[in-house]
Design an enzyme around this catalytic site. Sequence first.
Site, PDB file in Angstrom:
ATOM      1  CG  ASP A 146      20.469  39.913  57.548  1.00  5.90           C
ATOM      2  OD1 ASP A 146      20.510  38.682  57.375  1.00  5.90           O
ATOM      3  OD2 ASP A 146      20.127  40.436  58.635  1.00  5.90           O
ATOM      4  CG  HIS A 170      21.747  44.078  62.619  1.00  6.36           C
ATOM      5  ND1 HIS A 170      21.067  44.094  61.417  1.00  6.36           N
ATOM      6  CD2 HIS A 170      21.900  45.384  62.977  1.00  6.36           C
ATOM      7  CE1 HIS A 170      20.827  45.355  61.067  1.00  6.36           C
ATOM      8  NE2 HIS A 170      21.320  46.151  61.988  1.00  6.36           N
ATOM      9  CG  HIS A 218      17.200  36.189  58.283  1.00  2.00           C
ATOM     10  ND1 HIS A 218      16.731  36.073  59.570  1.00  2.00           N
ATOM     11  CD2 HIS A 218      18.174  37.132  58.320  1.00  2.00           C
ATOM     12  CE1 HIS A 218      17.390  36.906  60.358  1.00  2.00           C
ATOM     13  NE2 HIS A 218      18.273  37.563  59.616  1.00  2.00           N
ATOM     14  CG  ASP A 236      19.690  38.772  63.714  1.00  2.00           C
ATOM     15  OD1 ASP A 236      20.329  39.839  63.637  1.00  2.00           O
ATOM     16  OD2 ASP A 236      19.012  38.327  62.760  1.00  2.00           O
ATOM     17  CG  HIS A 237      23.610  38.434  61.628  1.00  2.00           C
ATOM     18  ND1 HIS A 237      23.733  37.812  60.405  1.00  2.00           N
ATOM     19  CD2 HIS A 237      22.357  38.949  61.659  1.00  2.00           C
ATOM     20  CE1 HIS A 237      22.601  37.957  59.725  1.00  2.00           C
ATOM     21  NE2 HIS A 237      21.757  38.633  60.477  1.00  2.00           N
ATOM     22  CG  HIS A 270      20.926  44.717  56.376  1.00  2.00           C
ATOM     23  ND1 HIS A 270      19.559  44.746  56.513  1.00  2.00           N
ATOM     24  CD2 HIS A 270      21.401  44.083  57.490  1.00  2.00           C
ATOM     25  CE1 HIS A 270      19.215  44.161  57.641  1.00  2.00           C
ATOM     26  NE2 HIS A 270      20.321  43.752  58.253  1.00  2.00           N
ATOM     27  CG  HIS A 321      25.155  42.629  59.435  1.00  2.00           C
ATOM     28  ND1 HIS A 321      24.958  41.358  58.922  1.00  2.00           N
ATOM     29  CD2 HIS A 321      23.948  42.995  59.972  1.00  2.00           C
ATOM     30  CE1 HIS A 321      23.705  40.987  59.128  1.00  2.00           C
ATOM     31  NE2 HIS A 321      23.081  41.960  59.765  1.00  2.00           N
TER      32      HIS A 321
END
Length: 267
Positions: free
Chosen positions: A141, A67, A179, A69-70, A124, A65
């Site tokens: 996530d 975001h 995570h 941090d990905h 998410h 996805h």
Amino acid sequence: MQTNQSTLSIYPLPAFDDNYIWCLSDVNSAADQFTAVIVDPGDAEPVIRELTQRRIELVAILITHHHGDHTGGISALKSRWPKAKVYAPDNQRINGVDEVVTDGQILQIDGMSHKFEVIAVPGHTRDHIAYYTNGHLFCGDTLFSCGCGRLFEGSPAQMHRSLQRIAALPADTQVYCAHEYTLANIRFAQAVEPSNPALVQFAQWANTQRQQGLPTIPSRLSTELAVNPFLRCAQPNVHQQAERHAGKALIDDEAVFAALRHWKDNF
């Protein structure tokens, strides 16, 4: 979907405070070299360091996805390995995508002996997908060990359906989330099911893992079905606890999930 698993090695590359970037390394016998697929590289540095030290060629990047941090490491990894192909859901916020993938698509990645199935798991985010290959699920996530992702864009109904899709996979599926949230998730699960014996045992194991500096991921789907409240909405005791906390009757499993997610958001 059966492929040869014998040469596949999967391990986490820790990033930021609690992210895991997953590295899947294989042997490309035709080229006589090691190759790798990276899942959700929010940071390029640990990937570059690992693959350079081990002399592994990056052949693909799988994104679940949008975001940051990905996705934050995509550009630097493409600069280092320009032939690596980036697969991602259809979202213009993800830069550097070579192929947009959709639910049910089967990926055959050059240099890898393993095929990957794309599974849509919105909730998410609206664009969230997972990748499945022979008993290994990379779910970003969506599903965490003993928990699930927050609903930033999707609805409770979407996330509940996505989790049910995951729950229908083989029970021995190894679940690789992005995570290390397990201990915090266990504390919430214990509030929901304080007398769940499987959860008591799992909590002991997870605490020992973290005390030793070891990850709690991957998790086995059979374990999640026994301890994860978000996969246990049909269990009478979970239903009752959700109703008690919500202060109202909940008509179905979807309503139980929504109540649990709201409870966890404020836990």
